[in-house]
Design an enzyme around this catalytic site. Sequence first.
Site, PDB file in Angstrom:
ATOM      1  N   GLU B  32       0.829  -1.066   0.066  1.00 17.86           N
ATOM      2  CA  GLU B  32      -0.045   0.057  -0.012  1.00 17.86           C
ATOM      3  C   GLU B  32       0.723   1.247   0.077  1.00 17.86           C
ATOM      4  O   GLU B  32       1.918   1.352   0.730  1.00 17.86           O
ATOM      5  CB  GLU B  32      -0.884  -0.020   1.271  1.00 17.86           C
ATOM      6  CG  GLU B  32      -1.705  -1.141   1.133  1.00 17.86           C
ATOM      7  CD  GLU B  32      -2.446  -1.608   2.570  1.00 17.86           C
ATOM      8  OE1 GLU B  32      -2.009  -0.871   3.425  1.00 17.86           O
ATOM      9  OE2 GLU B  32      -3.186  -2.454   2.611  1.00 17.86           O
ATOM     10  N   GLU B  63      -4.556  -6.961   2.161  1.00 16.65           N
ATOM     11  CA  GLU B  63      -3.474  -7.543   2.745  1.00 16.65           C
ATOM     12  C   GLU B  63      -3.597  -9.266   2.297  1.00 16.65           C
ATOM     13  O   GLU B  63      -2.526  -9.687   1.949  1.00 16.65           O
ATOM     14  CB  GLU B  63      -3.078  -7.380   4.211  1.00 16.65           C
ATOM     15  CG  GLU B  63      -2.690  -5.785   4.324  1.00 16.65           C
ATOM     16  CD  GLU B  63      -3.905  -5.019   4.707  1.00 16.65           C
ATOM     17  OE1 GLU B  63      -5.117  -5.278   4.628  1.00 16.65           O
ATOM     18  OE2 GLU B  63      -3.575  -3.491   5.043  1.00 16.65           O
ATOM     19  N   ASP B  88       0.924  -3.952  12.999  1.00 13.81           N
ATOM     20  CA  ASP B  88      -0.230  -4.201  13.763  1.00 13.81           C
ATOM     21  C   ASP B  88      -1.366  -4.964  12.860  1.00 13.81           C
ATOM     22  O   ASP B  88      -2.272  -5.460  13.091  1.00 13.81           O
ATOM     23  CB  ASP B  88      -0.824  -2.931  14.064  1.00 13.81           C
ATOM     24  CG  ASP B  88       0.272  -1.995  14.952  1.00 13.81           C
ATOM     25  OD1 ASP B  88       0.259  -1.696  16.158  1.00 13.81           O
ATOM     26  OD2 ASP B  88       1.222  -1.479  14.313  1.00 13.81           O
ATOM     27  N   PHE B  89      -1.316  -4.480  11.413  1.00 16.03           N
ATOM     28  CA  PHE B  89      -2.155  -5.027  10.328  1.00 16.03           C
ATOM     29  C   PHE B  89      -2.159  -6.314  10.116  1.00 16.03           C
ATOM     30  O   PHE B  89      -2.970  -6.828   9.216  1.00 16.03           O
ATOM     31  CB  PHE B  89      -2.143  -4.061   9.135  1.00 16.03           C
ATOM     32  CG  PHE B  89      -2.279  -2.561   9.337  1.00 16.03           C
ATOM     33  CD1 PHE B  89      -2.601  -2.110  10.705  1.00 16.03           C
ATOM     34  CD2 PHE B  89      -1.794  -1.733   8.198  1.00 16.03           C
ATOM     35  CE1 PHE B  89      -2.806  -0.792  10.627  1.00 16.03           C
ATOM     36  CE2 PHE B  89      -2.253  -0.418   8.604  1.00 16.03           C
ATOM     37  CZ  PHE B  89      -2.594   0.160   9.825  1.00 16.03           C
ATOM     38  N   HIS B 132      -1.586   1.019  16.081  1.00 13.91           N
ATOM     39  CA  HIS B 132      -0.524   1.500  15.281  1.00 13.91           C
ATOM     40  C   HIS B 132       1.003   1.518  15.922  1.00 13.91           C
ATOM     41  O   HIS B 132       1.606   2.457  15.305  1.00 13.91           O
ATOM     42  CB  HIS B 132      -0.986   2.650  14.590  1.00 13.91           C
ATOM     43  CG  HIS B 132      -2.310   2.516  13.777  1.00 13.91           C
ATOM     44  ND1 HIS B 132      -3.514   2.275  14.325  1.00 13.91           N
ATOM     45  CD2 HIS B 132      -2.219   2.468  12.216  1.00 13.91           C
ATOM     46  CE1 HIS B 132      -4.287   2.454  13.197  1.00 13.91           C
ATOM     47  NE2 HIS B 132      -3.787   2.634  11.939  1.00 13.91           N
TER      48      HIS B 132
END
Lengths: 328, 340
Positions: B32, B63, B88-89, B132
């Site tokens: 991204e 993702e 974190d994602f 985050h």
Amino acid sequence: MEPSKDQLLWMYAAMAKARHYEDTMARAYMEGKTPKFDIGAGLVPGEMHLAAGQEPCAAGVCVHLRAGDTVTATHRPHHVAIAKGVDLNRMTAEIYGRRDGLAGGRGGHMHLFDPAVNFACSGIIGESAGPATGAALAARLQGSDAVAVAYLGDGAANQGAFHEALNLASLWRLPVVFVIEDNAWGISVPKSRSTAVPDNSVRARGYDMPGVHVADNDTLAVFDAAGEAVARARRGEGPTLIEVQTYRYYGHFQGDPEVYRPKDEVARLKARDPIDRLRGHMLDNAGVTEAEADEALTRVRAEVDAAFEFARQSGEPAPEDALEHVFA
Amino acid sequence: MSRNRVLTGSRAMVEAIAQEMRVDPTVFVMGEDVGPYGGIFSSTTGLLDEFGEERVRDTPISETAFIGAGVGAAMAGMRPIVELMFVDFFGVCMDAIYNLAAKNTYFSGGNSKVPMVLMTATGGGYSDAGQHSQTLHATFAHLPGMKVVAPSNAYDAKGLMTSAIRDDAPVLYMFHKGLQGLAWMAAPEGASTEVPEDPYAIPFGEARVVREGGDVTIVAISMTVHHALAAAEALAKDGVDAEVIDLRSLVPLDREAVLASVRKTGRLVVADEDYRSFGLTAEIIASVAETDPGLLKSAPRRVACPDIPIPYSRPMERFALPDAEKIRAAVQQTLNRAVA
């Protein structure tokens, strides 16, 4: 569906309030961060995603909601929180990281929770969809006619969570409305370069639910589409997907260099400002007087200013407060 | 003749990627905002201009799809470098990481390989709150099948990235936002270093002694290396001579370097920005204890994030995250001294 005069004034006030909030926050956020932008400096901590321009998505939907209805919002949550009636003083204190914030400063601007009005949001893209579906399921199980609204950005429509929630909500005919705020950008990536369809409302077809596209950030069209969707949900007829073509005046976050964005885009969008357009409509077609509109404007601006003052007066949390509230 | 220049962490990373892309057409980048934006944390700045849209690909916010696609492309002969914007994602896409990338080599009896680099930003310290700001080193290091590296400075950032791209295993390249040298986020002084222009590779599993000392061993990684060095400087004024070890990689883990140092000092403090329980700090202490508990003259100490989500507000975040003062206090405890 035509809004009543009261509904028009309510939407106008909610939108003006959100706009004044974001513009005030933009200034407050930069205090101590100029001339050189340092995300760790200044009065207001953290990242800041502002929603100026996106007010129709908030007001045009939430005007149909009650306090008992649930809203889950995105990382850009302020306008929706304001329209849902989140405690503005405590929300602002939360964003300032202060003791009197909604979470005592633990969550901040992307993590606003106000159970009094069933509002929550998340900083993770697409993660509004599942929880709204679950709130709708809870309403069904509890025999209530409450509905849930999930807000998503257009970028979130490419997340698995979004598609899985649509299928589940439709399969179980749950009272949930999915509202995509299409502001044309996923940070720096334009929708045309991230999304295989120009209009995400067509994706509703894949899940056997109505899909409605609202063009041009039109508050009245949002009102109409959301009114039908909320009523349909309350009648127990299942979910609806609405995509609203909206505008983002500020960058993805404050401090965003916006190298990707056409230089004239914001000026072009501001020429079609939705608050100005709604005001024009109210005055021209709905019997609202200048005095009534101005009174609403004065009132909400005062409320916003008071909320910022409340936040500034609130003390910092104690460091060891960090250890509290991990578990219920 | 290779010249040295002082580079930021991000420029060093990008240089390694560009140099490998120039010589290996199978290397490409996707994620991204890696294109015109150049990566939210400047991990791909300039790559689009040099290599074009086919090899530097902006992805949708999908993702699961693009990391899964990275696995497939890697198994089909490419060397993808895939960016997960914030570590974190991982929550939305972990299956592609730990059930595909990490296991396909083993499940194929070694007949398939997944030479993918998954680079991802870690760390807090700027009030980005609990979705985050995490570090999550141990979350990935715990799961077999992935190599996991976390550079503390620009020189290592380049050399570890070069090795990551050339490695036939999936490599999780965890870079701390606060070490990137971003214009908009303060970095510690030692994060930018001299970096040779020519390509070079730093082998995984080789810790570096960044400060020699005889009284106590401080084991650190990524951002905590800088905190440890600052603590060591402060301790020196108290007459304590601390040795600081930068692990540089979690998988493989250079346990020998830790043991060699503890054999000399007899005292151990481990610092990691990740959560305290079940993490790197425990792993290091366990490695010493199960090898020879008699090496330790005092109870070892760890400095890590307490087991709470990372708070937003500055006073609480400062309370949660490791810093030099907390490391100094932990060292004093290993010396059985009262903390000032």
